[in-house]
Design a protein around this motif. Structure first.
Motif: not given
Length: 129
Positions: A64-78
């Motif tokens: 909850d403390s990072v919602k709207g501020r942080f974004t997690i992502s990964k590349d297709n090869a993971e």
């Protein structure tokens, strides 16, 4: 042997942005279960806390403390995990770790951190006011 190496930490002013990266190597692929990748933080004197997780399907979950501020992502090869951190606050100051594990279920947990098996060495983030 799985190896995770984080990068991208630093010392910034409040309101700034940082992008963390985690390079994953040596992963063993499985045709069952769900592959979970996550970012966790550890502030001085405290336990590891979940920040954000993402699974193979791209489903994400945030503290909850990072919602709207942080974004997690990964590349297709993971093999590379990212954490885009915007509008940083002094309370975000911590060492950030990436971690992975396979769950036999369908959902990747944000907690407890001890669920995750493979961990990087961490990258420090310092946010000053």
């Amino acid at each position: 042997q799985v190896e995770l190496v984080e990068s991208g930490g630093g010392s910034v002013q409040a309101g700034s942005s940082l992008r963390l990266a985690c390079k994953v190597s040596g992963r063993t692929y499985r045709n069952y279960g769900t592959y979970c990748l996550g970012w966790f933080l550890q502030a001085p004197g405290k336990e590891h806390e979940g920040v954000a997780i993402i699974d193979t399907e791209g489903t994400t979950k945030y503290a909850d403390s990072v919602k709207g501020r942080f974004t997690i992502s990964k590349d297709n090869a993971e093999d590379t995990l990212f954490l885009q951190m915007n509008n940083l606050k002094p309370e975000d100051t911590a060492t950030y770790y990436c971690a992975t594990y396979y769950t036999s279920g369908r959902l990747c947990p944000l907690a407890p951190a001890g669920t995750y098996i493979n961990w990087g060495q961490g990258t420090q983030v310092i946010v000053s006011s």
